[in-house]
Design a protein around this motif. Structure first.
Motif, mmCIF file in Angstrom:
data_model
loop_
_atom_site.group_PDB
_atom_site.id
_atom_site.type_symbol
_atom_site.label_atom_id
_atom_site.label_comp_id
_atom_site.label_asym_id
_atom_site.label_seq_id
_atom_site.Cartn_x
_atom_site.Cartn_y
_atom_site.Cartn_z
ATOM 1 N N VAL A 124 26.998 54.042 32.712
ATOM 2 C CA VAL A 124 26.495 53.106 33.717
ATOM 3 C C VAL A 124 27.500 52.951 34.859
ATOM 4 O O VAL A 124 28.683 53.268 34.709
ATOM 5 N N VAL A 125 26.999 52.481 35.978
ATOM 6 C CA VAL A 125 27.837 52.147 37.132
ATOM 7 C C VAL A 125 27.758 50.638 37.296
ATOM 8 O O VAL A 125 26.689 50.046 37.139
ATOM 9 N N LYS A 126 28.906 50.032 37.603
ATOM 10 C CA LYS A 126 28.939 48.580 37.808
ATOM 11 C C LYS A 126 29.076 48.292 39.300
ATOM 12 O O LYS A 126 29.883 48.913 39.981
ATOM 13 N N HIS A 127 28.260 47.378 39.772
ATOM 14 C CA HIS A 127 28.353 46.960 41.171
ATOM 15 C C HIS A 127 28.749 45.497 41.231
ATOM 16 O O HIS A 127 28.176 44.670 40.529
ATOM 17 N N ASN A 128 29.722 45.183 42.088
ATOM 18 C CA ASN A 128 30.059 43.787 42.313
ATOM 19 C C ASN A 128 29.526 43.361 43.668
ATOM 20 O O ASN A 128 30.248 43.361 44.656
ATOM 21 N N PHE A 129 28.251 43.024 43.702
ATOM 22 C CA PHE A 129 27.663 42.583 44.960
ATOM 23 C C PHE A 129 28.116 41.154 45.234
ATOM 24 O O PHE A 129 28.366 40.390 44.306
ATOM 25 N N GLU A 130 28.172 40.811 46.517
ATOM 26 C CA GLU A 130 28.611 39.463 46.890
ATOM 27 C C GLU A 130 27.641 38.399 46.390
ATOM 28 O O GLU A 130 26.437 38.603 46.378
ATOM 29 N N GLY A 131 28.197 37.271 46.041
ATOM 30 C CA GLY A 131 27.376 36.107 45.720
ATOM 31 C C GLY A 131 26.542 36.224 44.467
ATOM 32 O O GLY A 131 25.520 35.561 44.327
ATOM 33 N N GLY A 132 26.961 37.085 43.553
ATOM 34 C CA GLY A 132 26.182 37.205 42.326
ATOM 35 C C GLY A 132 27.032 37.765 41.210
ATOM 36 O O GLY A 132 28.217 38.029 41.389
ATOM 37 N N GLN A 133 26.420 37.924 40.055
ATOM 38 C CA GLN A 133 27.136 38.504 38.925
ATOM 39 C C GLN A 133 27.158 40.023 39.080
ATOM 40 O O GLN A 133 26.349 40.577 39.820
ATOM 41 N N ALA A 134 28.046 40.672 38.362
ATOM 42 C CA ALA A 134 28.092 42.134 38.385
ATOM 43 C C ALA A 134 26.756 42.680 37.886
ATOM 44 O O ALA A 134 26.128 42.112 36.991
ATOM 45 N N ASP A 180 22.061 53.846 48.333
ATOM 46 C CA ASP A 180 22.659 52.591 48.783
ATOM 47 C C ASP A 180 21.774 51.435 48.342
ATOM 48 O O ASP A 180 20.665 51.657 47.844
ATOM 49 N N HIS A 181 22.291 50.234 48.514
ATOM 50 C CA HIS A 181 21.567 49.064 48.023
ATOM 51 C C HIS A 181 21.332 48.007 49.086
ATOM 52 O O HIS A 181 22.123 47.857 50.013
ATOM 53 N N MET A 182 20.261 47.267 48.892
ATOM 54 C CA MET A 182 19.947 46.075 49.666
ATOM 55 C C MET A 182 19.819 44.938 48.677
ATOM 56 O O MET A 182 19.236 45.125 47.600
ATOM 57 N N ILE A 183 20.379 43.789 49.016
ATOM 58 C CA ILE A 183 20.253 42.630 48.128
ATOM 59 C C ILE A 183 19.443 41.556 48.834
ATOM 60 O O ILE A 183 19.796 41.128 49.941
ATOM 61 N N LEU A 219 27.410 51.211 50.625
ATOM 62 C CA LEU A 219 26.828 50.400 51.685
ATOM 63 C C LEU A 219 25.886 49.394 51.037
ATOM 64 O O LEU A 219 25.026 49.758 50.233
ATOM 65 N N VAL A 220 26.088 48.145 51.364
ATOM 66 C CA VAL A 220 25.204 47.103 50.826
ATOM 67 C C VAL A 220 24.680 46.272 51.985
ATOM 68 O O VAL A 220 25.460 45.779 52.802
ATOM 69 N N LEU A 221 23.378 46.148 52.065
ATOM 70 C CA LEU A 221 22.766 45.293 53.086
ATOM 71 C C LEU A 221 22.324 44.005 52.403
ATOM 72 O O LEU A 221 21.681 44.063 51.350
ATOM 73 N N TYR A 222 22.679 42.875 52.979
ATOM 74 C CA TYR A 222 22.218 41.591 52.440
ATOM 75 C C TYR A 222 21.040 41.152 53.297
ATOM 76 O O TYR A 222 21.183 40.970 54.502
ATOM 77 N N VAL A 223 19.900 41.057 52.687
ATOM 78 C CA VAL A 223 18.657 40.857 53.443
ATOM 79 C C VAL A 223 17.884 39.625 52.971
ATOM 80 O O VAL A 223 18.132 39.086 51.891
ATOM 81 N N ARG A 224 16.938 39.222 53.832
ATOM 82 C CA ARG A 224 16.060 38.103 53.489
ATOM 83 C C ARG A 224 14.648 38.546 53.849
ATOM 84 O O ARG A 224 14.460 39.216 54.861
#
Ligand SMILES: [Zn+2]
Length: 138
Positions: free
Chosen positions: A68-78, A89-92, A127-132
């Motif tokens: 597995v790969v672990k991601h530490n995205f902002e404002g949340g748990q791993a 890439d990811h969008m949160i 690259l992580v995009l934080y979206v709404r």
């Protein structure tokens, strides 16, 4: 079952019940990004008596073994996902915490160009995009 057994043996991990069950959860259809707590809740829902501490331990072992790969995205748990060896890439979604995957040829190309302009060769990037959601955008 056999697939998971083979996968664990391939990376040199002993086949144990918790490892098997946790790997199966990640291999379920549609499952991609899970926190340790998500995994724990799924096990609970299936009447599995596997504690959160064990889930964390197994995920750490899986990460070290490259399963597995672990991601530490902002404002949340791993968040963990199976390492399928395919770059994305990811969008949160900052409201729901939902993780969305995407690949953009254009962004990939641009990054290489930018690195080259600075005299470098691109080795890797994340690259992580934080979206709404659009209808909730402020
Ligand atoms: Zn992903």
């Amino acid at each position: 079952m056999e697939q998971e057994t083979r996968e664990l043996r391939r990376v040199g991990l002993k086949v144990t019940h918790p490892r098997m069950r946790i790997l199966q959860i990640f291999e379920e259809e549609g499952v991609q990004h899970l926190t340790a707590e998500d995994v724990y809740k799924k096990l609970l829902a299936e009447q599995e008596d596997i504690g959160l501490a064990t889930v964390y331990r197994v995920l750490t072992q899986f990460e070290a073994a490259g399963i597995v790969v672990k991601h530490n995205f902002e404002g949340g748990q791993a968040v963990y996902e199976l390492d399928r060896g395919k770059h994305h890439d990811h969008m949160i979604d900052v409201d729901s915490g939902k993780v969305i995957e995407f690949v953009s040829e254009e962004i990939e190309r641009l990054q290489q160009e930018i690195a080259a302009k600075h005299g470098y060769v691109l080795e890797d990037h994340s690259l992580v995009l934080y979206v709404r959601p659009k209808n909730k955008a402020r």
